[in-house]
Design a protein around this motif. Structure first.
Motif, PDB file in Angstrom:
ATOM      1  N   ASP A 121      34.102  54.745  83.431  1.00 30.40           N
ATOM      2  CA  ASP A 121      33.263  55.953  83.175  1.00 30.40           C
ATOM      3  C   ASP A 121      32.481  55.616  81.994  1.00 30.40           C
ATOM      4  N   ARG A 122      32.773  55.049  80.958  1.00 31.94           N
ATOM      5  CA  ARG A 122      32.264  54.798  79.635  1.00 31.94           C
ATOM      6  C   ARG A 122      30.888  53.740  79.772  1.00 31.94           C
ATOM      7  N   THR A 123      31.375  52.829  80.609  1.00 23.51           N
ATOM      8  CA  THR A 123      29.992  51.985  80.975  1.00 23.51           C
ATOM      9  C   THR A 123      29.065  52.659  81.611  1.00 23.51           C
ATOM     10  N   ARG A 124      29.298  53.300  82.778  1.00 27.78           N
ATOM     11  CA  ARG A 124      28.483  54.166  83.456  1.00 27.78           C
ATOM     12  C   ARG A 124      27.632  55.113  82.699  1.00 27.78           C
ATOM     13  N   ALA A 125      28.496  55.851  81.717  1.00 28.85           N
ATOM     14  CA  ALA A 125      27.770  56.889  81.029  1.00 28.85           C
ATOM     15  C   ALA A 125      26.714  56.328  79.533  1.00 28.85           C
ATOM     16  N   VAL A 126      27.332  55.097  79.095  1.00 29.12           N
ATOM     17  CA  VAL A 126      26.474  54.548  78.166  1.00 29.12           C
ATOM     18  C   VAL A 126      25.277  54.006  78.666  1.00 29.12           C
ATOM     19  N   ASN A 127      25.566  53.257  79.991  1.00 23.43           N
ATOM     20  CA  ASN A 127      24.487  52.447  80.426  1.00 23.43           C
ATOM     21  C   ASN A 127      23.296  53.490  80.913  1.00 23.43           C
ATOM     22  N   ALA A 128      23.753  54.804  81.482  1.00 25.78           N
ATOM     23  CA  ALA A 128      22.672  55.734  81.939  1.00 25.78           C
ATOM     24  C   ALA A 128      21.913  56.481  80.754  1.00 25.78           C
ATOM     25  N   ALA A 129      22.767  56.596  79.697  1.00 23.25           N
ATOM     26  CA  ALA A 129      22.210  57.097  78.250  1.00 23.25           C
ATOM     27  C   ALA A 129      21.187  56.068  77.974  1.00 23.25           C
ATOM     28  N   ALA A 130      21.446  54.832  77.877  1.00 21.79           N
ATOM     29  CA  ALA A 130      20.373  53.640  77.507  1.00 21.79           C
ATOM     30  C   ALA A 130      19.536  53.346  78.344  1.00 21.79           C
ATOM     31  N   ARG A 131      19.743  53.587  79.686  1.00 18.75           N
ATOM     32  CA  ARG A 131      18.239  53.405  80.668  1.00 18.75           C
ATOM     33  C   ARG A 131      17.387  54.461  80.451  1.00 18.75           C
ATOM     34  N   GLU A 132      17.796  55.613  80.107  1.00 14.32           N
ATOM     35  CA  GLU A 132      16.890  56.585  79.948  1.00 14.32           C
ATOM     36  C   GLU A 132      16.191  56.568  78.818  1.00 14.32           C
ATOM     37  N   VAL A 133      16.780  55.738  77.453  1.00 15.90           N
ATOM     38  CA  VAL A 133      16.136  55.749  76.470  1.00 15.90           C
ATOM     39  C   VAL A 133      15.135  54.459  76.671  1.00 15.90           C
ATOM     40  N   PHE A 134      15.589  53.487  77.089  1.00 15.15           N
ATOM     41  CA  PHE A 134      14.602  52.262  77.532  1.00 15.15           C
ATOM     42  C   PHE A 134      13.423  52.752  78.613  1.00 15.15           C
ATOM     43  N   VAL A 135      13.737  53.421  79.470  1.00 11.31           N
ATOM     44  CA  VAL A 135      12.789  53.884  80.168  1.00 11.31           C
ATOM     45  C   VAL A 135      11.637  54.704  79.581  1.00 11.31           C
ATOM     46  N   ALA A 136      12.151  55.704  78.643  1.00 11.33           N
ATOM     47  CA  ALA A 136      11.175  56.556  77.927  1.00 11.33           C
ATOM     48  C   ALA A 136      10.407  55.795  76.912  1.00 11.33           C
ATOM     49  N   ALA A 137      11.019  54.557  76.336  1.00  9.62           N
ATOM     50  CA  ALA A 137      10.377  53.752  75.310  1.00  9.62           C
ATOM     51  C   ALA A 137       9.264  53.032  76.103  1.00  9.62           C
ATOM     52  N   GLN A 138       9.563  52.694  77.269  1.00  4.61           N
ATOM     53  CA  GLN A 138       8.708  51.858  78.128  1.00  4.61           C
ATOM     54  C   GLN A 138       7.318  52.821  78.246  1.00  4.61           C
ATOM     55  N   LYS A 139       7.434  53.957  78.627  1.00  2.00           N
ATOM     56  CA  LYS A 139       6.440  54.838  78.872  1.00  2.00           C
ATOM     57  C   LYS A 139       5.689  55.108  77.624  1.00  2.00           C
TER      58      LYS A 139
END
Length: 192
Positions: A121-139
């Protein structure tokens, strides 16, 4: 009514136990901190303490959950990447909690392990939050658009966990500096 009062007291006692456990495990380490020592710190017997958690293994999982909640609250005013670096810097101050995390993480390949669901659960939550940040930073052009955000998340997670293992062996390893360097590599190269 008595049940609600008893429940509220139980919640308060459980939080007291976790606060004491965070301090004791953080200071003494996974192997040196005992259920007895934690129990004595909160005025309970070992059996009384385990009444609140069921097993020592579940207590250890809840210590990690409490650690994450503390870190989240402590660095809530920071963006993801600076907060992540601050958590790594703070980890160097609580070696026993890093040891606990790495040991339990290594054991959770077994789906029956009490920490398996927590880490999943922790890995899924942290990875989802990180992915969202990285995608926004790419945009916005702050991170290279040619990099797969899922790869960034996996590589960053592997780096952070690996650095914790390295730091346990050699406390001169600067976990935050190495992750900061990884983040720097994600930035677009500006032509000179």
């Amino acid at each position: 009514m008595a049940t609600r009062g008893a429940y509220a007291k139980g919640v308060v006692k459980r939080e007291e136990i976790l606060e004491a456990a965070l301090e004791i495990v953080g200071r003494l380490g996974y192997r040196s901190a005992s259920v007895r020592e934690i129990a004595e710190a909160v005025g309970l017997s070992p059996a009384g303490l385990l009444h609140y958690f069921g097993t020592k293994e579940q207590l250890l999982v809840e210590i990690l959950r409490a650690r994450d909640a503390h870190d989240t609250a402590r660095f809530a005013d920071l963006d993801f990447m600076p907060a992540f670096l601050e958590v790594l810097r703070h980890n160097a101050e609580v070696p026993g909690l890093v040891e606990l995390y790495t040991r339990l993480a290594a054991e959770t390949g077994d789906a029956e392990h009490p920490a398996h669901a927590f880490f999943l659960d922790r890995t899924r939550a942290v990875n989802a939050a990180a992915r969202e940040v990285f995608v926004a930073a790419q945009k916005t052009g702050r991170i290279r658009a040619d990099l797969d955000p899922d790869w960034i998340v996996r590589a960053g997670h592997a780096l952070a966990d690996g650095l914790q293992n390295a730091w346990i062996l050699d406390p001169t390893v600067d976990m935050a500096a190495d992750v900061a360097q990884f983040f720097a590599l994600l930035r677009p190269v500006t032509p000179s």
